[in-house]
Design an enzyme around this catalytic site. Structure first.
Site, PDB file in Angstrom:
ATOM      1  N   ASP A 190      -4.161   5.722   7.118  1.00 48.51           N
ATOM      2  CA  ASP A 190      -3.352   6.943   7.205  1.00 48.51           C
ATOM      3  C   ASP A 190      -2.423   7.077   6.001  1.00 48.51           C
ATOM      4  OD1 ASP A 190      -1.572   4.880   7.967  1.00 48.51           O
ATOM      5  OD2 ASP A 190      -1.618   5.457  10.083  1.00 48.51           O
ATOM      6  N   THR A 215       0.815  -1.222   0.000  1.00 49.57           N
ATOM      7  CA  THR A 215       0.000   0.000   0.000  1.00 49.57           C
ATOM      8  C   THR A 215       0.847   1.270   0.000  1.00 49.57           C
ATOM      9  OG1 THR A 215      -1.824  -1.116   1.121  1.00 49.57           O
ATOM     10  CG2 THR A 215      -1.764   1.283   1.272  1.00 49.57           C
ATOM     11  N   ASN A 256       5.516  -0.782   3.566  1.00 44.94           N
ATOM     12  CA  ASN A 256       4.694  -0.102   4.567  1.00 44.94           C
ATOM     13  C   ASN A 256       5.536   0.225   5.797  1.00 44.94           C
ATOM     14  OD1 ASN A 256       2.423  -0.299   2.929  1.00 44.94           O
ATOM     15  ND2 ASN A 256       1.752  -2.220   3.858  1.00 44.94           N
ATOM     16  N   HIS A 277      -1.987  -2.011  -5.806  1.00 50.41           N
ATOM     17  CA  HIS A 277      -1.443  -3.359  -6.009  1.00 50.41           C
ATOM     18  C   HIS A 277      -2.622  -4.286  -6.239  1.00 50.41           C
ATOM     19  CE1 HIS A 277      -2.883  -4.317  -1.968  1.00 50.41           C
ATOM     20  NE2 HIS A 277      -2.227  -3.263  -1.508  1.00 50.41           N
TER      21      HIS A 277
END
Length: 541
Positions: A159, A76, A97, A348
């Site tokens: 976030d 992400t 991440n 993704h």
């Protein structure tokens, strides 16, 4: 003779006016990232979509049908950063991440920032900023170009999905905190307090606890697997992962507002929040282009929970189609049908649940990461009489302790080579790359390029191992992602609205091409680390 001259004059004036209109920039650019959206979902569930959501984008916009990520790992954080910076982790620095920071000897999160404070909630949930992203985003470039008159806002359930796309200069980024809070928050990197309209919205988030049933009769969902199967987690308090799901009843055993995250109602909440933001921040209402970055996270939460072949995923996308239609209608009415440009893509894809694939005689499997890490330590201890030469592991990266190497008179390239051959013999490992191989290689193979594009010299490890296709380090249920296989790298890419030419293409494009294409559309500088190219065939001349 007068009539022909008059006609020519009218044609000239008309052409001039049209040219002037076509040269105007959109008042608002909306970037939509659908977390974990496989390209095939556009076609697999197409018969259930309305004419006003995904189909509107596909039929009236520009549809790039062969678009991929060009790096590994496909997560992400790196995905959102790559979409908006026009480059890969090798340049923007968001390599995962989270990763091991070898200078601080600790693991760090991609948007973690201990120097800022939470706004809207107590604790660390709001201590976030884009400071670890090393390059500008397309939204940053628009702010610079307009002397900061053009506004930028980022919104997401996650976030990192809100913060990284909006860039370093955003007016604000908002993300959702669950648990007992159930509210959108931010950090003082952006604001000193939540705007009143956000506080007002947060008072009403309980309305999204609903009964999740399929939008259409479940027997019509023939494009996905059986509702009852062995490949899904589901929710605590319910014996099977089957419809319906009474969220009000289940929420107390599933961390209250967190239960919304893998459901379509969080997508609806996010869409409602985005529309309130457009209204209250007056986006798209003047001659300076504004940016709204919108990331739908619930599709990813659902994929991890239920797997890519689940009835829940199919219903999620059918309902998301309605959210997209609602958003487009809202933009038509409040910004103007030809006053905005929207693109939609993913950060993704995801793999089918390996146990499901194995049941269909397709090679797949699971990998025990901790077992591998212990084997590496044992191997290094046996060969070099010290397991301390390995400082740490992060994802599929192995980090060396260079002080220990010096103390034991071990050359880094010797240890790299030793681990290279050791790992190649290890079950379910497909390929191995060392720091020397990556930094000194001129390899033109797609796999090698993807590894190099995801490698940052100061943040990545010294040895990287790659798992075999459809082999994952994950529990035996649900889907995940991270590889450089096509199921993880192929993404939908749709452009729509002002300045976009209707059409489709099978030409090879990459996610990093989105930002320079937007820069060309807006007539502004590309993000400062851009390595992508302009998708010229998507733009009107």
């Amino acid at each position: 003779m007068k009539k022909p001259l008059l006609l020519l004059f009218i044609i000239f004036i008309s052409s001039f006016i049209n040219a002037q209109n076509n040269s105007e920039k959109p008042k608002l650019v909306i970037g939509v990232v659908v977390d974990q959206m496989r390209y095939e979902y556009l076609h697999r569930f197409e018969n259930h979509y309305s004419e006003n959501g995904f189909k509107r984008l596909m039929l009236e916009g520009f549809f790039a049908k062969n678009t991929h990520f060009s790096y590994i790992p496909t997560y992400t954080g790196p995905g959102h950063a790559s979409v908006y910076t026009g480059t890969t982790p090798a340049n923007h620095g968001i390599i995962a991440n989270g990763w091991y920071d070898k200078f601080k000897n600790e693991s760090v999160y991609c948007v973690q920032d201990d120097e800022v404070n939470s706004i809207g909630v107590n604790g660390k949930a709001g201590q976030m900023s884009p400071h670890r992203m090393l390059t500008t985003s397309i939204a940053d470039q628009n702010r610079l170009h307009t002397q900061f008159r053009g506004k930028t806002f980022g919104v997401s359930i996650k976030d990192r999905g809100a913060i990284l796309p909006a860039g370093h200069t955003a007016n604000a980024a908002y993300w959702f905190v669950g648990g007992n809070e159930g509210k959108f928050i931010t950090s003082d990197f952006y604001l000193d307090e939540l705007p009143k309209w956000v506080t007002k919205f947060n008072r009403k988030t309980k309305q999204y606890f609903k009964n999740w049933e399929t939008l259409h009769p479940i027997e019509n969902y023939i494009e996905s697997g059986s509702d009852l199967n062995d490949y899904e987690f589901g929710f605590k308090g319910k014996s099977s992962a089957t419809f319906p799901y009474n969220l009000k009843k289940l929420k107390s055993e599933n961390d209250n507002f967190d239960i919304l995250k893998p459901t379509p109602f969080a997508n609806t909440m996010l869409t409602d929040f985005a529309e309130k933001l457009i209204e209250n921040e007056n986006l798209g209402q003047d001659s300076d282009t504004d940016f709204l970055t919108l990331s739908y996270s619930s599709t990813d939460y659902a994929g991890h929970n239920f797997g890519v072949n689940a009835k829940e995923i199919q219903d999620m996308y059918i309902r998301l189609d309605q959210n997209i239609a609602d958003l487009l209608n809202y933009l038509d009415e409040n910004v103007g049908k030809n006053n905005y440009t929207l693109f939609l893509t993913s950060d993704h894809g995801a793999v089918h649940v390996p146990n499901y694939l194995k049941g269909k005689k397709i090679p797949a499997g699971y990998f025990e990461t901790e077992k591998l890490q212990n084997a590496v330590k044992d191997f290094v201890e046996d060969q070099y009489k010290s397991s301390k030469l390995i400082e740490g592991f992060s994802g599929q990266h192995i980090f060396f302790d260079y002080d220990e190497l010096e103390d034991h008179d071990v050359e880094a390239d010797d240890l790299q080579e030793a681990l290279y051959y050791f790992l190649l013999q290890y079950d379910k490992i497909d390929r191995v790359y060392t720091r020397d191989m990556i930094e000194n290689s001129s390899s033109s193979t797609a796999f090698s390029r993807n590894v190099a594009n995801g490698f940052h010299p100061k943040r990545s490890g010294d040895v990287i191992y790659i798992l075999e296709p459809a082999v994952i380090s994950y529990p035996p249920k649900g889907s995940t992602h991270g590889s450089y296989m096509s199921y993880d790298t192929q993404a939908p890419l749709l452009f729509y609205g002002h300045g976009i030419k209707k059409g489709q293409s099978y030409q090879s494009y990459y996610i990093k091409d989105i930002a320079p294409t937007l820069a060309a559309l807006l007539g502004i500088a590309q993000p400062n680390g851009t390595t992508g190219k302009v998708i010229g065939e998507a733009l009107k001349k």
